[in-house]
Scaffold this active site. Structure first.
Site, PDB file in Angstrom:
ATOM      1  N   LYS A  84       8.657  -5.581  -3.797  1.00 51.27           N
ATOM      2  CA  LYS A  84       7.223  -5.588  -3.459  1.00 51.27           C
ATOM      3  C   LYS A  84       6.383  -5.982  -4.670  1.00 51.27           C
ATOM      4  O   LYS A  84       5.453  -6.762  -4.567  1.00 51.27           O
ATOM      5  CB  LYS A  84       6.761  -4.197  -3.016  1.00 51.27           C
ATOM      6  CG  LYS A  84       7.217  -3.796  -1.650  1.00 51.27           C
ATOM      7  CD  LYS A  84       6.605  -2.465  -1.209  1.00 51.27           C
ATOM      8  CE  LYS A  84       6.966  -1.281  -2.076  1.00 51.27           C
ATOM      9  NZ  LYS A  84       8.379  -0.996  -2.228  1.00 51.27           N
ATOM     10  N   CYS A 168       0.208  13.213   2.563  1.00 49.68           N
ATOM     11  CA  CYS A 168       1.341  12.833   1.736  1.00 49.68           C
ATOM     12  C   CYS A 168       1.583  13.748   0.540  1.00 49.68           C
ATOM     13  O   CYS A 168       2.721  14.088   0.245  1.00 49.68           O
ATOM     14  CB  CYS A 168       1.206  11.351   1.390  1.00 49.68           C
ATOM     15  SG  CYS A 168       0.973  10.833  -0.269  1.00 49.68           S
ATOM     16  N   MET A 169       0.532  14.244  -0.110  1.00 52.33           N
ATOM     17  CA  MET A 169       0.755  15.035  -1.323  1.00 52.33           C
ATOM     18  C   MET A 169       0.250  16.467  -1.260  1.00 52.33           C
ATOM     19  O   MET A 169       0.448  17.233  -2.192  1.00 52.33           O
ATOM     20  CB  MET A 169       0.060  14.353  -2.509  1.00 52.33           C
ATOM     21  CG  MET A 169       0.619  13.027  -2.872  1.00 52.33           C
ATOM     22  SD  MET A 169       2.398  12.965  -2.830  1.00 52.33           S
ATOM     23  CE  MET A 169       2.816  14.254  -3.980  1.00 52.33           C
ATOM     24  N   MET A 345       8.121  12.795   0.173  1.00 54.37           N
ATOM     25  CA  MET A 345       7.668  13.128   1.523  1.00 54.37           C
ATOM     26  C   MET A 345       8.590  14.091   2.280  1.00 54.37           C
ATOM     27  O   MET A 345       8.148  14.831   3.138  1.00 54.37           O
ATOM     28  CB  MET A 345       7.493  11.865   2.357  1.00 54.37           C
ATOM     29  CG  MET A 345       6.367  10.991   1.876  1.00 54.37           C
ATOM     30  SD  MET A 345       4.856  11.900   1.642  1.00 54.37           S
ATOM     31  CE  MET A 345       4.569  11.591  -0.071  1.00 54.37           C
ATOM     32  N   GLY A 382       3.672   9.295  -3.492  1.00 55.18           N
ATOM     33  CA  GLY A 382       3.868   8.064  -2.745  1.00 55.18           C
ATOM     34  C   GLY A 382       2.910   6.984  -3.193  1.00 55.18           C
ATOM     35  O   GLY A 382       3.282   5.831  -3.400  1.00 55.18           O
ATOM     36  N   GLN A 383       1.642   7.353  -3.361  1.00 54.53           N
ATOM     37  CA  GLN A 383       0.608   6.335  -3.563  1.00 54.53           C
ATOM     38  C   GLN A 383       0.284   6.135  -5.048  1.00 54.53           C
ATOM     39  O   GLN A 383       0.464   7.033  -5.856  1.00 54.53           O
ATOM     40  CB  GLN A 383      -0.660   6.730  -2.805  1.00 54.53           C
ATOM     41  CG  GLN A 383      -0.411   6.902  -1.313  1.00 54.53           C
ATOM     42  CD  GLN A 383      -1.692   7.129  -0.547  1.00 54.53           C
ATOM     43  OE1 GLN A 383      -2.424   6.195  -0.279  1.00 54.53           O
ATOM     44  NE2 GLN A 383      -1.965   8.366  -0.186  1.00 54.53           N
TER      45      GLN A 383
HETATM   46  S1  SF4 Z   1       5.013   0.396  -8.555  1.00 51.45           S
HETATM   47 FE1  SF4 Z   1       6.432   0.808  -6.901  1.00 51.45          FE
HETATM   48  S2  SF4 Z   1       6.120  -0.897  -5.478  1.00 51.45           S
HETATM   49 FE2  SF4 Z   1       5.272  -1.539  -7.442  1.00 51.45          FE
HETATM   50  S3  SF4 Z   1       6.939  -2.601  -8.483  1.00 51.45           S
HETATM   51 FE3  SF4 Z   1       7.000  -0.458  -9.146  1.00 51.45          FE
HETATM   52  S4  SF4 Z   1       8.475   0.496  -7.766  1.00 51.45           S
HETATM   53 FE4  SF4 Z   1       7.839  -1.434  -6.804  1.00 51.45          FE
END
Ligand code: SF4
Ligand code: SF4
Ligand code: SF4
Lengths: 806, 123
Positions: A84, A168-169, A345, A382-383
């Site tokens: 990503k 989420c948190m 999560m 997560g975020q």
């Molecule tokens: S912050 Fe998360 S989504 Fe972005 S490169 Fe690093 S591991 Fe991948």
């Protein structure tokens, strides 16, 4: 490691950290920026996606982001990115970017001007300020969240603001606060480089925090030994690398944690010195009350309560063989091991999420696996800015900046003073948390639905709320309810929006994020947003200004000045609410520096903005040393590294809820899930993310490579269950819960393998909304819903007859 | 092995998976950026085999990626060991799916004539 060794180690670490900070300090000249031989201008930014917080180099030419590379000098990722991250630039250039404000007129979204749009919002708020709610995000930048917070809690004296981080948190927050009296992990990612045992509690970092996962696995390729124990409800890509895999029946992780505590006590190998010096015991007030602070308990009571959780009992309840439970318990019993627990999560989106968080801290404290390099209970976020914006800025319905809460008079006072607002401005009553907010929004006004307008920024509740029919789609038929959505692309949320505001995305604006390891990261705007898209921060300020112009009293401070009034270097007020002047000064810097002193109360001292400009983030508490450098903190509460720990104490939990510098070890019982498989709905349904997509896929599904790599949601089935139902790979399967149904293609032996009697569905696909099926039951303390377990029926689906096969 | 307890039609699955979305249908959204994927070599009808270029492959570089091994329709043609993919040239049919789907910033899969049986000898 002896105490002496530990001190040396931490001292050494602190020195390297201080050097890094020294380099960062040298003024505000932007060191990260340079132009290469191809005319590409490179600058730094944190990745837009997950809470790992990798740093990328952004290459811009002719006003367009044309290249992305990992930042080699960034501690978090050392040049590596996940799939990503390599494609993060592509998210800006999907063909259907929203570029003009649109108002729904006779059922259709029609373009309008920004001025009209801001007026519409301000009118709604002016008429019913108490029925207005702000729904934000752990992907908000810190200045965005801070402005939203000041606007609604200060300007409107209204606490109905909550971020998607509630989903989420929130359980991690309540777990930290009820254990240490203050939020966020003590350790950092550095512990992953030192741990001898890494435990994944319901965690799949290979897909969700891939760069961190690589960092752990990479140690093995360098010849280091690191034991990975994976504790989960399905085999995942992370399991492939685990030495031990403990598969438990959903919800029984509570019993497993207790089983470890029981073993440590029974075999007399808990860390007596650590416990007597640094810990108290705590328990719920009674059998039914589940609140944040409970009541004081004792070691004897703790021991007695834990006595239920024998290997035999726990094994029967959880389905994990006794030998495996012993392996886990032995790891904690071994004083030589260095254990880092990771969770996300699986533990937080849990009907007893707060309890599970407490128990994980508890076994680390009880066994003394805390505060030495590699010994850390580390919750992952997560975020990208769940920590920075939701938790530190406190954009939750009950919170205020810097770990403060609306209920405490002194906390309200501190904020009113910082904001120069009249005493009593901030409402002492917590606002609606996410589920409640949308429940009240989707309930007819006549029936007590007292939220009439919701402004959504940087998140997609139309896809990510649980039980979507009830909590989102029910809005459709309510004429008087008004949904305002700031977005970058059309989504399930804009589909029901009455007003759509086109937003700037990632490096189309500046920002500050805070990642999982307390690292505050700053970046500058690098390209222009397309068409009429504008910054969320500007929108909030422009709405506030419109209300100010309409004479709304809350938008003035005690001196009659606008609440977002900032001056240029000559001391003249800059009309930043007028978009033509928004970039005349660095509004991010103004807001961040206004917010920064508020982080000092609980010793969460974030670094100054100008220091962050030339750093790949710094981990708070960041304090200035005698030589003028800024020094970050790798392990909080330990004398050797945390500047706020009193000399000679070794470890000091200086935010302790019991005011005696001690942490709380909680007893929390195993309690059944809110909905378990039954005759009608015999399977467990679990939901989650996948490697290639970020949350609801709004951004990543616009990137060709990511969409092709993972084009569509599916249902993961156990091969035996599939065989029994005559389901082959690719066959359509209908899932039905008490809340809704959905038809998906089956994937057997695919990415992961659920055990018999359970299925998994990812939530990224806007065409296949699995959250129409999920349950909105939540943890009573954190109010975070349980997306990981509910009961479902599984049937093979006939695409010709369009119904489930008998 | 328990996992093979029933016949698997991977092709069936991915035909279902790759059906395009109406809204997202269509080609390059600009995601290719500067280092876009080189387009697939023209299909000249000669037999091909997939070759993974380690220097571009995310998994080889210490990252996490399983696209090619998950999506290869031919059982055992593309396997992984500790996350690292390997093509078995004797089983690979040269269909090119792995090449088309590889999400690495520089496409890591080349479609070349099989090394041991030069195209000439076959024709
Ligand atoms: S912050 Fe998360 S989504 Fe972005 S490169 Fe690093 S591991 Fe991948
Ligand atoms: S799809 Fe490409 S990057 Fe991913 S593992 Fe295969 S060759 Fe490597
Ligand atoms: S070319 Fe086709 S058969 Fe060969 S490895 Fe790639 S996907 Fe598999």
């Amino acid at each position: 490691m002896s105490n002496m060794e530990r001190r040396d180690f931490l001292k050494l670490s602190a020195m390297t950290a201080a050097t890094a900070a020294a380099q960062a300090k040298a003024g505000v000249e932007r060191k990260a920026i340079h132009t290469d031989d191809h005319g590409i201008r490179w600058d730094k930014a944190p990745c837009r996606f997950c809470g790992t917080g990798c740093h990328v180099k952004v290459g811009v030419k002719d006003g367009k982001v044309i290249a992305i590379a990992g930042a080699e000098d960034a501690d978090v990722n050392k040049g590596l990115l996940c799939v990503k991250g390599y494609h993060v630039g592509g998210i800006l250039y999907g063909k259907d970017r929203l570029t003009t404000p649109m108002l729904r007129k006779e059922g259709k979204l029609e373009p309008i001007s920004w001025d009209e749009a801001i007026t519409v919002v301000a009118d709604r708020i002016y008429k019913e300020p108490k029925k207005f709610a702000f729904y934000g995000s752990g992907q908000w930048t810190i200045p965005e969240g801070y402005a939203a917070q000041k606007f609604i809690k200060g300007g409107l004296s209204n606490n109905h603001i909550d971020p998607n981080a509630r989903l989420c948190m929130a359980s991690a927050v309540t777990g930290f606060i009820s254990t240490y009296g203050v939020d966020e992990p003590a350790g950092t990612y550095d512990d992953l480089d030192n741990a001898s045992v890494v435990i994944f509690w319901g965690n799949n970092p290979a897909e969700m925090h891939p760069v961190l996962f690589s960092r752990i696995v990479d140690r093995r390729s360098r010849g280091e030994k690191v034991t990975i124990i994976d504790i989960g409800t399905r085999r995942t890509r992370s399991t492939e690398f685990a030495d031990h895999y403990l598969e438990f029946r959903p919800q029984t992780d509570l019993a497993i944690a207790n089983c470890i505590a029981h073993y440590l006590i029974e075999s007399d190998c808990y860390d007596k010195e650590f416990v007597s010096k640094h810990c108290n015991f705590r328990i719920d007030v009674d059998d039914t009350t589940r609140d944040l602070f409970g009541k004081a308990s004792s070691f004897e009571e703790y021991k007695q309560q834990m006595s239920t959780y024998t290997f035999e009992y726990t094994s029967q309840l959880s389905g994990v063989p006794e030998e495996q439970l012993k392996v886990l318990a032995e790891a904690f019993a071994d004083p030589e091991s260095r254990i880092t627990s990771l969770w996300c999560m699986g533990v937080n989106q849990h009907y007893r999420g707060t309890a599970m968080n407490r128990l994980l801290h508890g076994i680390h404290l009880l066994s003394g696996h805390f505060g030495k390099p590699g010994d850390a209970p580390t919750s992952l976020t997560g975020q990208p800015s769940a920590c920075g914006t939701a938790r530190e800025v406190g954009t939750l319905a009950h919170a205020l900046p810097g770990g403060r809460i609306v209920k405490k008079p002194a906390h309200r006072e501190a904020c009113e003073k910082a904001w120069n607002m009249a005493p009593g401005t901030i409402n002492p009553k917590p606002g609606y948390h996410t589920v409640k907010m949308f429940e009240q929004f989707c309930k007819p006004t006549a029936e007590g639905g007292d939220i009439s307008t919701v402004l959504v920024q940087v998140t997609n509740p139309g896809q990510t709320l649980p039980n979507l029919y009830k909590l989102f789609e029910a809005k459709k038929d309510l004429e008087d309810k008004f949904l305002i959505v700031s977005e970058v692309y059309p989504t399930a949320t804009t589909e029901l929006a009455d007003l759509v505001l086109p937003a700037a995305l990632w490096v189309e604006k500046g920002g500050v994020y805070g990642n999982s390891e307390r690292r505050t990261q700053q970046w500058f705007k690098q390209v222009n947003p397309p068409g009429g898209a504008r910054e969320d921060l500007w929108m909030t300020i422009a709405i506030a200004r419109k209300l100010f112009d309409m004479g709304y009293p809350g938008m003035k401070d005690q001196d009659g000045k606008f609440i977002f009034s900032y001056n240029d270097e000559q001391g003249n007020e800059v009309p930043i609410w007028d978009y033509d002047h928004f970039h005349d000064i660095n509004v991010d810097r103004e807001l961040y520096e206004e917010y920064r002193p508020l982080t000092h109360g609980k010793r969460k001292n974030v670094a100054p903005y100008d220091v962050l400009v030339n750093a790949h983030g710094l981990r708070w508490p960041v304090v200035q040393t005698k030589d003028g450098n800024w020094r970050e903190t790798r392990f909080r509460f330990t004398e050797a590294d945390d500047p706020f720990v009193k000399k000679g104490t070794g470890i000091q939990f200086y935010n302790s809820t019991t005011k005696d510098d001690k942490a709380q070890i909680w007893f929390c019982p195993y309690e059944a899930a809110p909905e378990e498989p039954n005759k009608e709905y015999p399977f467990w349904l679990c939901t989650g993310r996948v490697l290639e997509h970020w949350h609801s896929g709004t951004m990543t599904m616009r990137v060709d490579q990511l969409r092709k790599a993972m084009p569509k949601a599916y249902v993961e089935l156990n091969p035996k269950d599939a065989a029994e139902k005559g389901i082959n790979n690719g066959d359509l399967v209908q899932l039905t819960t008490a809340r809704g149904d959905l038809v998906l293609p089956a994937w057997i032996n695919g990415r992961a393998r659920p055990p018999r009697g359970s299925v998994f569905v990812p939530f990224f696909d806007e065409k296949l909304l699995i959250n129409r099926l999920t349950l909105d039951a939540y943890c009573p303390v954190s109010k975070e819903p349980d997306y990981k377990k509910c009961a479902t029926k599984v049937e093979k689906y006939d695409p010709i007859e369009k119904k489930p096969l008998p | 092995m328990e996992d093979r307890s029933q016949p698997i039609s991977r092709r069936g699955l991915f035909e279902a998976l790759v059906r395009p979305f109406a809204r997202h249908a269509g080609g390059d959204d600009g995601a290719g950026l500067a280092q876009g994927n080189p387009s697939r070599p023209a299909d000249d009808g000669t037999p091909k085999v997939a070759i993974i270029q380690g220097r571009f492959c995310l998994a080889y570089q210490g990252g996490v990626c399983f696209t090619c091994s998950e999506r290869c329709p031919v059982p055992d043609a593309l396997t992984t060991e500790k996350g690292i993919p390997t093509v078995h040239a004797d089983i690979c049919t040269g269909c090119g799916i792995c090449h088309d789907l590889c999400p690495a910033p520089r496409n890591a899969i080349l479609m070349l004539a099989p090394p041991e049986t030069p195209a000439l000898a076959r024709s």
